[in-house]
Write an enzyme that holds these catalytic residues in place. Structure first.
Site, PDB file in Angstrom:
ATOM      1  N   GLU D  77       0.805  -1.232   0.000  1.00 15.05           N
ATOM      2  CA  GLU D  77       0.000   0.000   0.000  1.00 15.05           C
ATOM      3  C   GLU D  77       0.838   1.284   0.000  1.00 15.05           C
ATOM      4  O   GLU D  77       0.335   2.344   0.391  1.00 15.05           O
ATOM      5  CB  GLU D  77      -0.927   0.010   1.216  1.00 15.05           C
ATOM      6  CG  GLU D  77      -2.000  -1.061   1.160  1.00 15.05           C
ATOM      7  CD  GLU D  77      -3.165  -0.693   2.050  1.00 15.05           C
ATOM      8  OE1 GLU D  77      -4.198  -0.259   1.518  1.00 15.05           O
ATOM      9  OE2 GLU D  77      -3.027  -0.826   3.288  1.00 15.05           O
ATOM     10  N   HIS D  96      -0.557   5.822   7.613  1.00 16.72           N
ATOM     11  CA  HIS D  96      -1.728   4.996   7.294  1.00 16.72           C
ATOM     12  C   HIS D  96      -1.907   3.986   8.416  1.00 16.72           C
ATOM     13  O   HIS D  96      -0.946   3.345   8.847  1.00 16.72           O
ATOM     14  CB  HIS D  96      -1.537   4.264   5.970  1.00 16.72           C
ATOM     15  CG  HIS D  96      -2.585   3.210   5.743  1.00 16.72           C
ATOM     16  ND1 HIS D  96      -3.920   3.517   5.638  1.00 16.72           N
ATOM     17  CD2 HIS D  96      -2.493   1.847   5.662  1.00 16.72           C
ATOM     18  CE1 HIS D  96      -4.608   2.392   5.467  1.00 16.72           C
ATOM     19  NE2 HIS D  96      -3.769   1.368   5.486  1.00 16.72           N
TER      20      HIS D  96
END
Lengths: 241, 241, 241, 241
Positions: D77, D96
């Site tokens: 990601e 994140h």
């Protein structure tokens, strides 16, 4: 032999991790199918998960008969493990726990469903097994193969089942997979409770659950495993041995 | 003599465990009936449970009179213990606490009931004692035998009682049993709150409660005790001494 | 001089305890009135409570002017402390915090009231100060004496006040008393939330609150203080010095 | 070069802090833009945040291509990070996470809004990005630049965005700022849930949010940073290097 030793070490680590991550307290247990004989499984003697050492790991026939017990007392509920290995050739590890956030679902009949991607491995549905349905008033424990098989039947091809007034059982394709699902079943249940308090919940779609589950490989699980080993004070082995 | 020493050691361990498991904070206490004289009991001097050492353990007559106090100040609420030993020959240990999850039940009149098998030892009903009923505005403390006997009367033959605006009292057939019930009264209350938020709760049936309670032996409790000793940094003795 | 040193040591311990018990995080502070000069108070330089050392303790005039700052930067919100010492000769210690369980009450206007005897010291009522009422849109910080005095006025003769969208302020007759009230304000708020979720709450009667508060002496507070010192890794001194 | 080393050290510390403060578990990550080349960023190899060492920090082009990978596997990601650095020249750090208290908001559509001054830095609104809107059934992961850009677009000029069924993303003007917002987004979400359970919530006014945010300087953030370093067992450097 070295392979068996490594697996026993892995099983001890799994016990310590489940305790550290709050999935088991003084009770609950995790087993693995024997690497050389699918008709046997490895499970600790009756002891709290965080206290377990290599010498506590016993070998059992699928019907729960200890092999070479050497005076060690087995868990009464070992039949959960045997019945699942019997019914499910794909299952290589079983976790039984009283994971706190899942118990309220079992006694209210509310369905746990994946609320975020980390929860997808619990499966599309988490069925609830009620021992009272077929066995009436009991001590709620799975204390023979008949009860174990009844639980395994309800579980079907799934990864998880709640047990009303008792806890949950989780299966996996190896020890780390079963531990991973157990940890995130607890987290998913905790978050879902918060969300249900707030209003209507948008769960993962069926397609999302399938896509995430198909991506939950050893590679990803090992990232968590290294972290859990560190937290539990256990050495991390990249390979499951 | 060695037997008494072992019991004192056990009582200190019980205090440390109750603190570690969140059943008591700086307040709360646990006692045991004297092994050689049923008209006496052992209880720490007034001190926070997690700070207690062997030398803090005092001996009391059932009416709360210290035997050989040697300058040690007793807990004001020791009458809880004496009144229960007086009323209940079967009781060998008493825990008094302000266990967080149980207090909301006492002030709302909601009944705590066994929600899972680990909670069965709390009994079919957990009555709520309100000091205001017979004593009016007080500091809520059980500070004499009259109040202690009133609490003991309400408790009847049960294992637990809530105290409105105050906490809970638990009795057991030995120290480990009383600690075990205290820990799972807290857990049961916590889980029951979550379940009540979700909807209608299916509690254990009366038959299930009886079956589980009859199976809650020293053997099972010791599995938890070993784990709790490890967590509290105390040596584990398989035998209670 | 030795007396002042002991008080500084006590103030450092208070900071560490408030951090360990979850009353403050990286923000929040505790002060004490100067033992030799009621027009001055002692408060750390701008630093997280759990990091504070003896050398961080500064001396301030009631209006917030540092005495001999030696390059140390003060907390912006020290005016909370000065305004309360100015308005309340009986106050010898002030705690300001963002204690988590109390904040939801401040933003919903729900009244915190004593729900169990340990909460009685918060007082019959816990008023809510809203900086917006008299000062409009601000950064919510008490950054001058005018705001501090406005807060002190609302607090009146009480022990506690919530600050809308901000936190709480607590005063006591000495450091241990202010810390004790701060800890149990947080616990009371947490338990009251659980109880309000369940239904109608029976709070302590006014008479009970008065009786408990009059019994909350240094003797009882010291039992907690010893425990908190142990948990915070600080030496326990029976006497406050 | 020394500057780069210091920034790598800072990034490792940020990972450890996010783990210690419960913002990330075994998953989640934090990056910083390269100090010498705005078209590159620094991010760990695929590893649990609390296990990360200096040698794990890799360099990436904005499109996610590793620079000199030396066999280290990157996070899938990482595109979240690149897309935000691409869209937002003001952003120097990205976090994140699967921060627990925020996830229920993402799946119920309830808006997180600043409830106390510590939460003001999350911004006036926290938009919710639903990967399903533009990408249909996926594994919910941001696994290419197209998805990253879609998220960045929704985030606009804000500091935070929730990701439905997944977690949250936070940006800041430097590492400490992004960590600070991430921690208090979690705290704000937790407190807001409690408040919403109680009744109507008075959030910070728009003017208050602006005033607090404009006052959230490195000076204040460093007070938390010192504390978080201590808790995470990392050395504290007053200057970010």
């Amino acid at each position: 032999m070295a392979k068996l030793d490594a697996l026993i070490e892995e099983l001890v680590t799994a016990n310590r991790i489940l305790a550290r991550e709050g999935v088991v307290d003084s009770f609950g247990h995790v087993s693995t199918r024997h690497p050389d004989d699918p008709r046997r499984y490895l499970l600790s003697r009756s002891r709290a998960p965080d206290c377990i050492e290599n010498d506590d790991i016993m070998e059992f026939a699928l019907d729960g008969t200890p092999i070479d017990a050497r005076g060690r007392a087995p868990y009464l509920e070992r039949f959960i493990h045997g019945a699942l290995y019997e019914a499910r050739p794909d299952v290589m590890s079983v976790v039984h726990n009283h994971s706190e956030s899942v118990i309220p679902y079992g006694v209210t009949g509310k369905a746990i469903k994946p609320i975020f991607h980390m929860g997808a491995s619990i499966g599309h549905d988490v069925p609830i097994w009620d021992s009272h349905d077929h066995f009436g008033d009991t001590a709620l424990l799975v204390e023979n193969m008949e009860m174990g098989r009844d639980l395994a039947k309800l579980m079907g091809e799934g990864a998880t089942a709640l047990m009303r007034g008792h806890g949950a059982t989780v299966v996996g394709r190896d020890i780390r997979h079963a531990v991973y699902i157990s940890v995130y079943l607890e987290v998913n249940a905790r978050l879902q409770k918060q969300a249900m308090d707030m209003g209507e919940v948008k769960f993962l779609t069926a397609g999302e659950v399938d896509k995430v589950a198909s991506r939950t490989t050893s590679y990803g699980i090992n990232r968590a495993w290294e972290n859990w080993c560190r937290r539990a004070g256990r050495p991390f082995r990249p390979d499951q041995g």
